[in-house]
Design an enzyme around this catalytic site. Structure first.
Site, PDB file in Angstrom:
ATOM      1  N   ASP A 172      -1.320   4.987  -6.340  1.00 45.97           N
ATOM      2  CA  ASP A 172      -1.642   4.259  -5.121  1.00 45.97           C
ATOM      3  C   ASP A 172      -1.831   2.773  -5.412  1.00 45.97           C
ATOM      4  OD1 ASP A 172      -2.462   3.427  -2.653  1.00 45.97           O
ATOM      5  OD2 ASP A 172      -4.256   4.667  -2.553  1.00 45.97           O
TER       6      ASP A 172
ATOM      7  N   ASP B 163       0.829  -1.207   0.000  1.00 43.00           N
ATOM      8  CA  ASP B 163       0.000   0.000   0.000  1.00 43.00           C
ATOM      9  C   ASP B 163       0.862   1.256   0.000  1.00 43.00           C
ATOM     10  OD1 ASP B 163      -1.958   1.892   0.252  1.00 43.00           O
ATOM     11  OD2 ASP B 163      -2.535   1.356   2.288  1.00 43.00           O
TER      12      ASP B 163
END
Length: 439
Positions: free
Chosen positions: A310, A99
Site C-alpha cells: 500500500d 494510493d
C-alpha cells in the site's frame, strides 16, 4: 480504449512537451522502445497538511452515520507520496496522493479564479471543455454497487453528491464528475469518474490505484504502473523519485511474485479483495528468521491476515502474532534502549530516544520474504522512523489496534525500491534502486 493508443504520436508528443509551456509544467517524460509506451512523472514525499489515517483502513461513512462510528485508534500518518497530473482540457496540474489502497480518485475543485500558482491550485471546472457532472439518475449514483461502496446522495441540484469520511475525522465531499487527463492535445485518457471535492480537510486530491473497477488504472485501461520511493529527507520534497504509467524501462531487473486474487465466492468479511495482496512468507531481522508461521501472512477463513502493498500507508502494519515475534527479537537485541511506557499513536511500541545509528547497528537489516526467494531488504538505516520530539520508532505498528486484521507494507519500508504492479499478469515486481537519482 487504451490510455496510449497511438505509438506514432511519440515524437510529436516529445516536441509538444518541449515547446508548449502549458503541458511541460508537469515534467513528464516519454519513452518509446520496442513499440511499447511509457509515461513517467516525478514522485515526491510531502508532509500532509492534515494527516489522515491509512487510506487502506479508511472507513466510508455517510454524514448521518458518522456519529455512530467508534474509532479504535488516533494514529495519524504524516507523510504521503505525491504526483502532479494534468487534469482537464486544457490541462490543469493537480497534486494527488498516490494510493494503491483505495479506489476513488478525487481532486480539489473550485469555480473561482485560482489564488495560487500551479501545481498547488485547485481545479476550476469552468476552464475545462471536457468536464461534466454526473446526475442523480446515473447508475453510479445508485447505492450499493457491488465494488463501489461510496455513499452517494442527490443534492439540491439533482447532482450525484458523495461524502468521503476517513477514520480520523478528515473528509472530502463534493460531486461525482467525468473528466479526462490530458497529456497532449491528441493524447488523453477516456473520460474518468472522479470526485470533485468542494469541501475537504486536505489541500491535495487522491489518485486511487487499487483493483476496483472505478480506480484510475481500471478506468484508464492501464495494465502496468510502477513507482520508486525516494529516501526520506529532513525537508519533505527535497528528494524526488519516479512514477510510471505503462512499461518501466528497467523492469528486466525486477523480481516478481504472483498476486493473490479472490473471486466473488471467496469474499470474506475481513478481506479487501481490491487490494494488492502478495504471498509473504516470513521476516528476518539481523539475519535471523523469526518464528512466525507462514499462515499468519495469508487470509484465513474470515479474510484476516492478508498481506497488502500500500503506497498510501506510511508505516508497515502486522497482525499481533507477527508483531509480537518482531518485538521479541527487538527486545532481545536492543531491549535496554527501548523507550519505556511509550506507545506511538496507540499502535507502535518499539520506540527509542537514544542514538538511532547505534540502535540500527545492533538490529541489523530487516527482510520481508516472499515466494520464489523474492525479498524486500530494508537496510538498518531505513528501518527506524522519526516520529515526534526526537523519538524514533521501528516503523511497524499493530494493525489490530486500528481495527483491521491484516498485514500492510507501507511506503516507509518501500524507500529506494521499485514497486511495479503488472495487472495483465497478476503480479507485483520489486527492484532495488537509488530512487532520487533516477532522473
Amino acid at each position: 480504449m487504451a490510455l496510449f493508443s497511438s505509438v506514432s504520436l511519440c515524437m510529436a508528443l516529445f516536441f509538444f512537451f518541449l515547446f508548449n509551456s502549458c503541458y511541460v509544467s508537469f515534467s513528464a517524460t516519454i519513452n518509446h522502445k520496442n513499440n511499447s509506451f511509457s509515461l513517467s512523472f516525478p514522485l515526491s514525499t510531502t508532509t500532509l497538511s492534515n494527516s489522515k489515517t491509512n487510506p487502506k483502513l479508511k472507513t466510508l461513512l455517510s454524514s448521518t452515520s458518522l456519529s455512530s462510528f467508534n474509532l479504535k485508534s488516533s494514529f495519524k500518518y504524516s507523510m504521503a507520496l505525491i504526483v502532479s497530473l494534468p487534469i482537464g482540457t486544457p490541462p490543469q496540474i493537480q497534486q494527488m496522493v498516490l494510493d494503491t489502497g483505495s479506489q476513488l480518485s478525487w481532486i480539489q475543485c473550485h469555480n473561482k479564479a485560482p489564488k495560487k500558482t500551479p501545481p498547488t491550485t485547485s481545479f476550476d471546472p469552468s476552464l475545462s471543455s471536457s468536464f461534466s457532472i454526473i446526475p442523480c439518475t446515473h447508475p453510479l449514483c445508485k447505492p450499493r454497487v457491488p465494488d463501489f461502496t461510496l455513499p452517494t446522495t442527490c443534492d439540491q441540484n439533482r447532482l450525484c453528491h458523495y461524502s468521503y469520511f476517513y477514520a480520523d475525522g478528515t473528509y472530502a465531499e463534493g460531486n461525482l464528475v467525468r473528466e479526462k487527463l490530458t497529456f497532449s492535445p491528441s493524447q488523453t485518457t477516456p473520460p474518468l469518474t472522479l470526485g470533485c471535492a468542494t469541501e475537504s480537510s486536505d489541500s491535495r486530491g487522491i489518485l486511487g490505484m487499487n483493483l476496483g473497477r472505478l480506480s484510475f488504472p481500471s478506468q484508464a485501461k492501464i495494465t502496468k504502473f510502477s513507482y520508486c520511493v525516494p529516501v526520506r529527507q529532513p525537508r519533505p520534497g527535497s528528494a524526488t523519485g519516479s512514477f510510471y504509467l505503462g512499461n518501466n524501462p528497467v523492469s528486466n531487473r525486477f523480481r516478481y511474485v504472483n498476486m493473490l486474487t479472490f473471486t466473488q465466492s471467496q469474499r470474506m468479511p475481513n478481506l479487501d479483495p481490491l487490494a494488492y495482496t502478495v504471498p509473504m512468507q516470513g521476516i528476518r531481522i539481523g539475519g535471523k528468521k523469526l518464528n512466525i508461521p507462514p499462515y499468519v501472512f495469508k487470509p484465513n477463513a474470515g479474510g484476516s491476515g492478508q498481506t497488502m502493498v500500500d503506497s498510501g500507508s506510511e508505516f508497515t502494519f502486522l497482525v499481533d502474532e507477527a508483531y509480537d515475534r518482531v518485538r521479541e527479537e527487538v527486545v532481545r537485541l536492543v531491549g535496554p534502549k527501548l523507550k519505556k511506557d511509550y506507545v506511538y499513536g496507540d499502535v507502535a511500541d518499539m520506540c527509542f530516544d537514544g542514538d538511532v545509528i547505534e540502535i540500527g547497528r545492533l538490529l541489523g537489516d530487516m527482510v520481508f520474504e516472499f515466494e520464489k526467494g523474492v525479498e524486500i531488504v530494508i537496510p538498518k538505516e531505513r528501518m527506524i522512523a522519526d516520529v515526534e520530539g526526537g523519538v524514533h520508532c521501528l516503523g511497524i505498528g499493530r494493525s489490530e489496534r486500528l481495527g483491521a486484521a491484516g498485514n500492510i507494507i507501507g511506503n516507509f519500508h518501500q524507500q529506494n525500491l521499485w514497486v511495479e504492479f503488472d495487472l495483465a499478469n497478476h503480479r507485483v515486481g520489486f527492484g532495488e534502486a537509488e530512487c532520487s537519482r533516477l532522473g
